[in-house]
Design a protein around this motif. Sequence first.
Motif, PDB file in Angstrom:
ATOM      1  N   ALA A  29     -23.053 -36.610  -0.991  1.00 49.04           N
ATOM      2  CA  ALA A  29     -23.963 -35.484  -0.781  1.00 49.04           C
ATOM      3  C   ALA A  29     -23.564 -34.272  -1.620  1.00 49.04           C
ATOM      4  CB  ALA A  29     -24.010 -35.104   0.699  1.00 49.04           C
ATOM      5  N   MET A  30     -22.249 -34.030  -1.708  1.00 54.24           N
ATOM      6  CA  MET A  30     -21.754 -32.849  -2.408  1.00 54.24           C
ATOM      7  C   MET A  30     -20.870 -33.180  -3.602  1.00 54.24           C
ATOM      8  SD  MET A  30     -23.070 -30.365  -0.694  1.00 54.24           S
ATOM      9  CE  MET A  30     -22.133 -28.969  -1.303  1.00 54.24           C
ATOM     10  N   GLY A  31     -20.562 -34.453  -3.795  1.00 53.96           N
ATOM     11  CA  GLY A  31     -19.670 -34.810  -4.888  1.00 53.96           C
ATOM     12  C   GLY A  31     -18.273 -34.245  -4.704  1.00 53.96           C
ATOM     13  N   LYS A  32     -17.820 -34.209  -3.447  1.00 52.30           N
ATOM     14  CA  LYS A  32     -16.547 -33.543  -3.160  1.00 52.30           C
ATOM     15  C   LYS A  32     -15.539 -34.460  -2.473  1.00 52.30           C
ATOM     16  CE  LYS A  32     -14.728 -29.554  -0.564  1.00 52.30           C
ATOM     17  NZ  LYS A  32     -15.092 -28.412   0.307  1.00 52.30           N
ATOM     18  N   SER A  33     -15.970 -35.220  -1.481  1.00 49.07           N
ATOM     19  CA  SER A  33     -15.033 -35.993  -0.662  1.00 49.07           C
ATOM     20  C   SER A  33     -15.238 -37.502  -0.785  1.00 49.07           C
ATOM     21  CB  SER A  33     -15.157 -35.567   0.801  1.00 49.07           C
ATOM     22  OG  SER A  33     -14.268 -36.287   1.628  1.00 49.07           O
ATOM     23  N   ARG A  34     -16.386 -38.008  -0.346  1.00 47.29           N
ATOM     24  CA  ARG A  34     -16.591 -39.454  -0.333  1.00 47.29           C
ATOM     25  C   ARG A  34     -16.616 -40.068  -1.727  1.00 47.29           C
ATOM     26  NH1 ARG A  34     -21.635 -38.968   3.774  1.00 47.29           N
ATOM     27  NH2 ARG A  34     -21.723 -36.979   2.639  1.00 47.29           N
ATOM     28  N   SER A  35     -17.428 -39.504  -2.620  1.00 44.61           N
ATOM     29  CA  SER A  35     -17.502 -40.054  -3.976  1.00 44.61           C
ATOM     30  C   SER A  35     -16.185 -39.845  -4.716  1.00 44.61           C
ATOM     31  CB  SER A  35     -18.658 -39.411  -4.750  1.00 44.61           C
ATOM     32  OG  SER A  35     -18.518 -38.005  -4.802  1.00 44.61           O
TER      33      SER A  35
ATOM     34  N   ARG B 185     -13.711 -32.131 -12.478  1.00 43.71           N
ATOM     35  CA  ARG B 185     -14.524 -31.660 -11.341  1.00 43.71           C
ATOM     36  C   ARG B 185     -13.603 -30.974 -10.340  1.00 43.71           C
ATOM     37  NH1 ARG B 185     -19.626 -31.877  -9.693  1.00 43.71           N
ATOM     38  NH2 ARG B 185     -20.134 -31.959  -7.477  1.00 43.71           N
ATOM     39  N   PRO B 186     -13.354 -29.688 -10.502  1.00 49.88           N
ATOM     40  CA  PRO B 186     -12.352 -28.968  -9.706  1.00 49.88           C
ATOM     41  C   PRO B 186     -12.590 -28.966  -8.208  1.00 49.88           C
ATOM     42  CG  PRO B 186     -12.967 -27.696 -11.646  1.00 49.88           C
ATOM     43  CD  PRO B 186     -13.931 -28.843 -11.564  1.00 49.88           C
ATOM     44  N   LEU B 187     -13.839 -29.114  -7.761  1.00 50.29           N
ATOM     45  CA  LEU B 187     -14.105 -29.003  -6.321  1.00 50.29           C
ATOM     46  C   LEU B 187     -13.774 -30.273  -5.542  1.00 50.29           C
ATOM     47  CD1 LEU B 187     -16.938 -30.658  -5.612  1.00 50.29           C
ATOM     48  CD2 LEU B 187     -17.980 -28.663  -6.648  1.00 50.29           C
ATOM     49  N   CYS B 188     -13.342 -31.341  -6.208  1.00 47.69           N
ATOM     50  CA  CYS B 188     -13.034 -32.591  -5.516  1.00 47.69           C
ATOM     51  C   CYS B 188     -11.942 -32.379  -4.469  1.00 47.69           C
ATOM     52  CB  CYS B 188     -12.581 -33.660  -6.510  1.00 47.69           C
ATOM     53  SG  CYS B 188     -13.922 -34.309  -7.528  1.00 47.69           S
ATOM     54  N   GLU B 189     -12.217 -32.790  -3.243  1.00 50.20           N
ATOM     55  CA  GLU B 189     -11.255 -32.614  -2.150  1.00 50.20           C
ATOM     56  C   GLU B 189     -11.563 -33.609  -1.030  1.00 50.20           C
ATOM     57  OE1 GLU B 189      -9.463 -29.118   0.783  1.00 50.20           O
ATOM     58  OE2 GLU B 189     -11.018 -28.639  -0.690  1.00 50.20           O
ATOM     59  N   PRO B 190     -11.053 -34.833  -1.134  1.00 50.51           N
ATOM     60  CA  PRO B 190     -11.257 -35.804  -0.053  1.00 50.51           C
ATOM     61  C   PRO B 190     -10.704 -35.277   1.260  1.00 50.51           C
ATOM     62  CG  PRO B 190     -10.378 -36.869  -2.016  1.00 50.51           C
ATOM     63  CD  PRO B 190     -10.289 -35.393  -2.249  1.00 50.51           C
ATOM     64  N   ASN B 191     -11.354 -35.616   2.359  1.00 51.08           N
ATOM     65  CA  ASN B 191     -10.833 -35.168   3.646  1.00 51.08           C
ATOM     66  C   ASN B 191      -9.484 -35.839   3.926  1.00 51.08           C
ATOM     67  OD1 ASN B 191     -11.158 -37.651   5.253  1.00 51.08           O
ATOM     68  ND2 ASN B 191     -13.355 -37.260   5.148  1.00 51.08           N
ATOM     69  N   ASP B 192      -8.773 -35.335   4.922  1.00 49.38           N
ATOM     70  CA  ASP B 192      -7.411 -35.807   5.194  1.00 49.38           C
ATOM     71  C   ASP B 192      -7.362 -37.300   5.506  1.00 49.38           C
ATOM     72  OD1 ASP B 192      -6.491 -33.261   4.780  1.00 49.38           O
ATOM     73  OD2 ASP B 192      -6.383 -32.733   6.915  1.00 49.38           O
TER      74      ASP B 192
ATOM     75  N   VAL C 181     -16.141 -37.990   7.441  1.00 52.71           N
ATOM     76  CA  VAL C 181     -15.312 -37.607   8.582  1.00 52.71           C
ATOM     77  C   VAL C 181     -13.974 -38.333   8.471  1.00 52.71           C
ATOM     78  CG1 VAL C 181     -17.183 -37.052  10.177  1.00 52.71           C
ATOM     79  CG2 VAL C 181     -16.410 -39.416   9.976  1.00 52.71           C
ATOM     80  N   ASP C 182     -12.939 -37.718   9.052  1.00 54.82           N
ATOM     81  CA  ASP C 182     -11.579 -38.235   8.898  1.00 54.82           C
ATOM     82  C   ASP C 182     -11.404 -39.669   9.383  1.00 54.82           C
ATOM     83  OD1 ASP C 182     -10.980 -35.789   7.905  1.00 54.82           O
ATOM     84  OD2 ASP C 182      -9.591 -35.181   9.482  1.00 54.82           O
ATOM     85  N   ASP C 183     -12.109 -40.038  10.466  1.00 60.88           N
ATOM     86  CA  ASP C 183     -11.873 -41.353  11.051  1.00 60.88           C
ATOM     87  C   ASP C 183     -12.817 -42.433  10.520  1.00 60.88           C
ATOM     88  OD1 ASP C 183     -14.173 -40.440  12.226  1.00 60.88           O
ATOM     89  OD2 ASP C 183     -13.540 -40.779  14.296  1.00 60.88           O
ATOM     90  N   GLU C 184     -13.559 -42.129   9.473  1.00 61.07           N
ATOM     91  CA  GLU C 184     -14.423 -43.145   8.858  1.00 61.07           C
ATOM     92  C   GLU C 184     -13.558 -44.112   8.056  1.00 61.07           C
ATOM     93  OE1 GLU C 184     -17.417 -44.975   8.877  1.00 61.07           O
ATOM     94  OE2 GLU C 184     -18.437 -43.039   8.668  1.00 61.07           O
TER      95      GLU C 184
END
Length: 320
Positions: free
Chosen positions: A67-73, A102-109, A36-39
């Motif tokens: 969980a998805m290898g997209k944002s946190r990691s 890994r093209p799907l990488c997209e950390p939240n804002d 989540v953004d505010d973490e």
Amino acid sequence: MARENITHVLSVLRLNTTDETTFAPYRHHFIDVDDVDDENLLEHFPAAIKFIQAGLDTGGGVLVHCAMGKSRSATICLAYLLHQQPGALTPQSALALLRECRPLCEPNDGFMEQLVLYHEMGCPEDVTGQPAYQRWLYRREVEESVACGRAPEMKSVRFEDEQPLSPQQEVDRAVEIKCRKCRRKLATTPFIVPHELGKNSAKSQTSMDCAHIFLHPLTWMRPSLFPSSPEDGSEDAPLSGRLTCPNSACGANIGKFAWQGMQCSCGGWVVPAIGLAKARVDMANQVNMARGAPAALGIRLPPGMRSSESNNPGSGRGNL
């Protein structure tokens, strides 16, 4: 895992189980956060980077997962890349590099904002002691309070003049702001908050055209910011109000504050906003002898005291 020579596992998520037998064959580091953004993931960057480096230094491989290898990691991997090459990479260029594998990488804002702050701080070994990080935490507290319709608690507000100044800040006090009515000094350069002009502002407009000078919270503002709870709380503190001169014999209205933010006359937004009205204060450029050349004062020595070298108009000699 065996094929990739994984020896270290870094988990960046809230696990449903505390059973460590799953990770028994590996060195395991666990960061318990949500996507989540505010973490606050920023505070975990140094420990995560050390863990990754320790795994690589032993000749092993490191699995960083969420969980998805997209944002946190992805955010942790980006922090590691930035720490390794702070001068060569930016958060955006590091993300582009990571997406090549890994093209799907997209950390939240929120995580991208934290990466930007981490990079601006110089990717330090410890973030918690950094003034920029402490200021970021204070602003988060303000945002959370405002979202609940109340002012922040006084204990959570960072009063900048109570913090030790860096050597650069000690030197850079070129601008001095005083109350126009009583001449009481209110702030110097290190406490001024710069802000971006509004998108609709004229290109020729500068911050000098703004009607207010925005400041970080300073101790003399306490009676204005927290009028009914000067000691330990702010239940009744206003979300917005007026700033008055701290000189008890003056008490002039010199500006206003709005924890929820306010729009400057240039069109830009400042959040939180603590502004001195330029019409109520005077700004003076102070000559700092530690930095400026003596010629900056432009005072000529008497003719009999000038050296022959002072005839060179470009040398600056012969001036005080």
